[in-house]
Write a protein that holds these residues in place. Structure first.
Motif, short mmCIF file in Angstrom:
data_model
loop_
_atom_site.label_atom_id
_atom_site.label_comp_id
_atom_site.label_asym_id
_atom_site.label_seq_id
_atom_site.Cartn_x
_atom_site.Cartn_y
_atom_site.Cartn_z
N THR A 39 0.27 -1.08 0.16
CA THR A 39 -0.24 0.37 -0.08
C THR A 39 0.93 1.65 -0.13
O THR A 39 1.38 1.63 0.89
CB THR A 39 -0.94 0.00 0.78
OG1 THR A 39 0.08 0.19 2.54
CG2 THR A 39 -1.90 -0.57 1.02
N SER A 40 1.27 2.03 -0.93
CA SER A 40 2.61 2.51 -1.34
C SER A 40 2.65 3.69 -0.24
O SER A 40 1.53 4.73 -0.47
CB SER A 40 2.19 3.04 -2.95
OG SER A 40 3.32 4.10 -2.70
N GLU A 66 2.90 7.56 -2.45
CA GLU A 66 1.40 7.71 -2.78
C GLU A 66 0.80 8.04 -2.37
O GLU A 66 -0.26 8.96 -2.50
CB GLU A 66 1.14 6.92 -4.47
CG GLU A 66 1.46 6.28 -5.15
CD GLU A 66 1.87 7.67 -6.30
OE1 GLU A 66 1.25 8.74 -5.57
OE2 GLU A 66 2.98 7.10 -7.05
N ASP A 73 -1.75 11.57 -2.08
CA ASP A 73 -2.70 12.03 -1.84
C ASP A 73 -3.54 12.49 -0.83
O ASP A 73 -3.78 13.79 -0.75
CB ASP A 73 -3.33 10.42 -2.36
CG ASP A 73 -3.16 10.38 -3.69
OD1 ASP A 73 -2.58 10.38 -4.41
OD2 ASP A 73 -3.68 8.62 -4.17
N TYR A 90 -10.21 8.07 -0.76
CA TYR A 90 -8.66 8.33 -1.82
C TYR A 90 -8.53 6.76 -1.68
O TYR A 90 -8.87 6.71 -0.52
CB TYR A 90 -8.05 9.59 -1.65
CG TYR A 90 -7.45 9.72 -0.37
CD1 TYR A 90 -6.54 8.81 0.20
CD2 TYR A 90 -8.29 9.93 1.25
CE1 TYR A 90 -5.69 9.26 0.97
CE2 TYR A 90 -7.13 10.32 1.61
CZ TYR A 90 -6.24 9.48 2.27
OH TYR A 90 -5.30 9.35 3.60
N PRO A 91 -8.14 6.80 -3.26
CA PRO A 91 -7.51 4.86 -2.87
C PRO A 91 -5.99 4.30 -2.38
O PRO A 91 -4.96 5.76 -2.18
CB PRO A 91 -7.81 4.75 -4.70
CG PRO A 91 -7.58 6.04 -4.63
CD PRO A 91 -7.61 6.87 -3.75
N TYR A 92 -5.79 3.42 -2.26
CA TYR A 92 -4.52 2.83 -2.05
C TYR A 92 -4.16 2.24 -2.92
O TYR A 92 -4.94 2.12 -3.95
CB TYR A 92 -4.21 1.89 -0.82
CG TYR A 92 -4.79 1.89 0.88
CD1 TYR A 92 -3.78 2.71 1.12
CD2 TYR A 92 -6.33 1.95 1.59
CE1 TYR A 92 -3.70 2.68 2.45
CE2 TYR A 92 -6.19 1.83 2.77
CZ TYR A 92 -4.94 2.46 3.06
OH TYR A 92 -5.05 2.79 4.92
N ARG A 93 -2.78 2.50 -3.42
CA ARG A 93 -2.39 2.26 -4.99
C ARG A 93 -2.13 1.38 -4.18
O ARG A 93 -0.98 0.57 -3.75
CB ARG A 93 -1.38 3.29 -5.13
CG ARG A 93 -1.77 4.99 -5.42
CD ARG A 93 -2.76 5.03 -6.31
NE ARG A 93 -2.79 6.54 -6.00
CZ ARG A 93 -2.46 6.79 -6.27
NH1 ARG A 93 -1.71 7.51 -7.60
NH2 ARG A 93 -3.05 8.41 -7.00
N LEU A 94 -1.93 -0.54 -5.16
CA LEU A 94 -1.95 -1.43 -4.52
C LEU A 94 -0.99 -2.33 -5.22
O LEU A 94 -0.97 -1.79 -6.15
CB LEU A 94 -3.52 -2.31 -4.35
CG LEU A 94 -4.77 -1.65 -3.38
CD1 LEU A 94 -5.75 -2.54 -3.13
CD2 LEU A 94 -4.11 -1.93 -1.51
N ARG A 95 -0.22 -3.59 -4.71
CA ARG A 95 0.72 -3.61 -6.17
C ARG A 95 1.00 -5.06 -4.88
O ARG A 95 1.84 -5.26 -3.70
CB ARG A 95 1.94 -2.54 -6.40
CG ARG A 95 3.17 -3.90 -7.00
CD ARG A 95 4.14 -3.12 -7.56
NE ARG A 95 4.68 -2.00 -6.73
CZ ARG A 95 5.42 -1.15 -7.22
NH1 ARG A 95 5.84 -1.18 -8.15
NH2 ARG A 95 6.15 -0.44 -5.76
#
Length: 302
Positions: A210-211, A214, A218, A236-241
């Motif tokens: 969960t960056s 970012e 945000d 506002y969204p988490y940027r997931l990877r």
């Protein structure tokens, strides 16, 4: 918009007095918007009632017109669960660690628990046992040790933690008691540096990042827009990877670059704040000097 940094080091379960003192300190600073992580519920509710907008750095179920938070941890846990499901043997046993433990903190991990369980809905042969804990490593380790002493389960094929620190705690406790099968699948959430090291060394299988970079960008953007009076979405969204052995070195390098830039950014912010304070002090002294001159002219001072 002026940006300030305030660091408060509260214990995990602070006393009522400590929480009230923190609330009074924050209200005295007259913030319009505050970005925070992990403040106790009493402080959060007090700030909201006073009209302070809060931008949370962790997902929360709190509903309030002045509350803004990231969202997406259900998806993160579902992503982790689907990845684990593809690696699990039939009739596997998985230990789910974390969340659902009552706390003075606002977030108990419900969305993560639900997301992970949903990923296994179509795999009834897999058994999932849940050890509910607080968020610290020591909470996770002690809870799993207690769980093992009371249930004496068979060894587990996999472990999933609602955070990287919790899955590492569970792994250590299970290994200490011989309750982790060789080649067990170990997966967490966050993408913390120590988790990336564990993946690179083969001690951990994967994590869902969960960056933080970012997320920080945000959160500051949302807070700035609120301060300017703009209309802002509530979430506002988490940027997931998904991070595995295949991409861990790339992710680690990116995180290293982000960490390396932090001192420069903080120093730049400190300089801007200090320059502004210097100008305010200089202006105040000049005003005082001029008021003194005027008083002398009208004969009110010696």
């Amino acid at each position: 918009v002026e940006l300030g940094i305030l660091h408060e080091d509260l214990p995990y379960e602070p006393s009522d007095e400590a929480e009230i003192a923190l609330l009074e300190e924050l209200l005295a600073l007259k913030f319009k918007v505050l970005i925070h992580w992990g403040m106790p519920s009493l402080v959060i509710n007090g700030l909201l009632q006073a009209g302070v907008a809060l931008v949370h750095l962790a997902e929360t179920s709190l509903e309030h017109p002045l509350s803004y938070s990231p969202t997406g941890l259900y998806d993160a846990a579902y992503m982790a669960g689907k990845y684990m499901a593809g690696l699990m043997p039939e009739n596997a046993r998985i230990l789910l660690v974390g969340g659902m433990r009552s706390s003075r903190r606002a977030e108990v991990g419900l969305s993560r628990v639900n997301g992970f369980l949903q990923a296994f809905k179509t795999l009834p042969g897999i058994t999932i046992e849940h050890a509910q804990t607080g968020w610290a490593y020591t909470n996770g380790y002690d809870t799993v040790m207690e769980f093992l002493s009371t249930t004496c389960p068979e060894p587990f094929d996999g472990v999933f933690g609602l955070s990287d620190s919790l899955v590492m705690a569970a792994q250590d406790a299970l290994s200490h008691n011989g309750k982790l099968k060789p080649g067990a699948i170990i997966v967490g959430i966050n993408g913390d540096p120590f988790a990336l090291t564990a993946i690179a060394s083969g001690k951990m299988t994967a994590t869902v990042e969960t960056s933080a970079t970012e997320l920080g960008h945000d959160a500051v953007d949302v807070a700035s827009r609120i301060a300017r009076g703009e209309s802002v979405p509530k979430y506002y969204p988490y940027r997931l990877r998904l991070v595995t052995s295949e991409n861990v070195h790339q992710v680690a390098a990116e995180k290293l670059f982000s960490i390396a830039e932090l001192p420069t950014r903080v120093i730049g912010l400190d300089r801007r704040i200090n320059n502004k304070r210097y100008l305010q002090l200089k202006t105040s002294l000049e005003i005082n000097r001029r008021v003194g001159d005027i008083l002398k002219l009208v004969g009110l001072t010696g």
